[in-house]
Write a protein that holds these residues in place. Structure first.
Motif, PDB file in Angstrom:
ATOM      1  N   ILE A  20       0.736  -1.131  -0.056  1.00 22.28           N
ATOM      2  CA  ILE A  20       0.001  -0.101  -0.029  1.00 22.28           C
ATOM      3  C   ILE A  20       0.941   1.107  -0.039  1.00 22.28           C
ATOM      4  O   ILE A  20       0.570   2.379  -0.873  1.00 22.28           O
ATOM      5  N   ARG A  21       1.875   1.287   0.815  1.00 18.45           N
ATOM      6  CA  ARG A  21       2.735   2.261   0.798  1.00 18.45           C
ATOM      7  C   ARG A  21       3.513   2.802  -0.437  1.00 18.45           C
ATOM      8  O   ARG A  21       3.581   3.701  -0.934  1.00 18.45           O
ATOM      9  N   ALA A  22       3.950   1.507  -1.273  1.00 17.96           N
ATOM     10  CA  ALA A  22       4.569   1.845  -2.490  1.00 17.96           C
ATOM     11  C   ALA A  22       3.495   2.045  -3.549  1.00 17.96           C
ATOM     12  O   ALA A  22       4.098   2.928  -4.477  1.00 17.96           O
ATOM     13  N   VAL A  26      13.121   0.731  -7.909  1.00 20.82           N
ATOM     14  CA  VAL A  26      12.683  -0.009  -6.752  1.00 20.82           C
ATOM     15  C   VAL A  26      13.398   0.715  -5.530  1.00 20.82           C
ATOM     16  O   VAL A  26      13.027   1.094  -4.579  1.00 20.82           O
ATOM     17  N   GLY A  27      14.866   1.230  -5.902  1.00 24.13           N
ATOM     18  CA  GLY A  27      15.634   1.804  -4.918  1.00 24.13           C
ATOM     19  C   GLY A  27      15.004   3.344  -4.503  1.00 24.13           C
ATOM     20  O   GLY A  27      14.839   3.590  -3.406  1.00 24.13           O
ATOM     21  N   THR A  28      14.334   4.013  -5.579  1.00 23.87           N
ATOM     22  CA  THR A  28      13.630   5.136  -5.266  1.00 23.87           C
ATOM     23  C   THR A  28      12.667   5.095  -4.263  1.00 23.87           C
ATOM     24  O   THR A  28      12.328   5.710  -3.245  1.00 23.87           O
ATOM     25  N   ALA A  61       9.855   5.307   0.881  1.00 17.28           N
ATOM     26  CA  ALA A  61       8.879   4.753   1.786  1.00 17.28           C
ATOM     27  C   ALA A  61       9.711   4.190   3.081  1.00 17.28           C
ATOM     28  O   ALA A  61       9.116   3.920   4.079  1.00 17.28           O
ATOM     29  N   GLY A  62      11.032   4.195   3.064  1.00 21.09           N
ATOM     30  CA  GLY A  62      11.653   3.847   4.043  1.00 21.09           C
ATOM     31  C   GLY A  62      11.462   2.391   4.201  1.00 21.09           C
ATOM     32  O   GLY A  62      11.482   1.680   5.639  1.00 21.09           O
ATOM     33  N   TYR A  96      13.015  -6.877   0.083  1.00 21.54           N
ATOM     34  CA  TYR A  96      11.693  -7.194   0.163  1.00 21.54           C
ATOM     35  C   TYR A  96      10.660  -6.455  -0.470  1.00 21.54           C
ATOM     36  O   TYR A  96       9.609  -7.358  -1.226  1.00 21.54           O
ATOM     37  N   LEU A  97      10.744  -5.246  -0.888  1.00 28.35           N
ATOM     38  CA  LEU A  97       9.846  -4.544  -1.636  1.00 28.35           C
ATOM     39  C   LEU A  97      10.059  -5.047  -3.242  1.00 28.35           C
ATOM     40  O   LEU A  97       8.846  -5.112  -3.847  1.00 28.35           O
TER      41      LEU A  97
END
Length: 84
Positions: free
Chosen positions: A23-25, A40-42, A47-48, A53-54
């Protein structure tokens, strides 16, 4: 006259950590133009969230056709549909 007060109690919704990260992403991705792929890194930094995992979460969202992905120097992730 006997008045009864009715209170509505807000229910707390519990999400798994994976769902919360997704949800955050997605919320961050919704702020970008639909034609822009985001690394993905951005997303992880904004989002911290843990990068590795993301990345796995985002790949699952691609399989569910919520996101689109592109490999390469102009690659990343973007929403598959307009967020409006």
């Amino acid at each position: 006259m006997n008045e009864q007060k009715h209170y509505i109690k807000a229910q707390k919704i519990m999400f798994s950590q994976t769902s919360e990260y997704a949800i955050r992403a997605l919320t961050i991705l919704a702020r970008y133009p639909l034609d822009q792929f985001v690394l993905v890194g951005t997303l992880a930094e904004s989002a911290g969230l843990p990068h590795h995992y993301l990345s796995k979460i985002l790949q699952n969202l691609v399989r569910m056709q919520i996101l689109e992905s592109r490999k390469g120097s102009r690659g990343g992730f973007r929403l598959a549909r307009n967020s409006e």
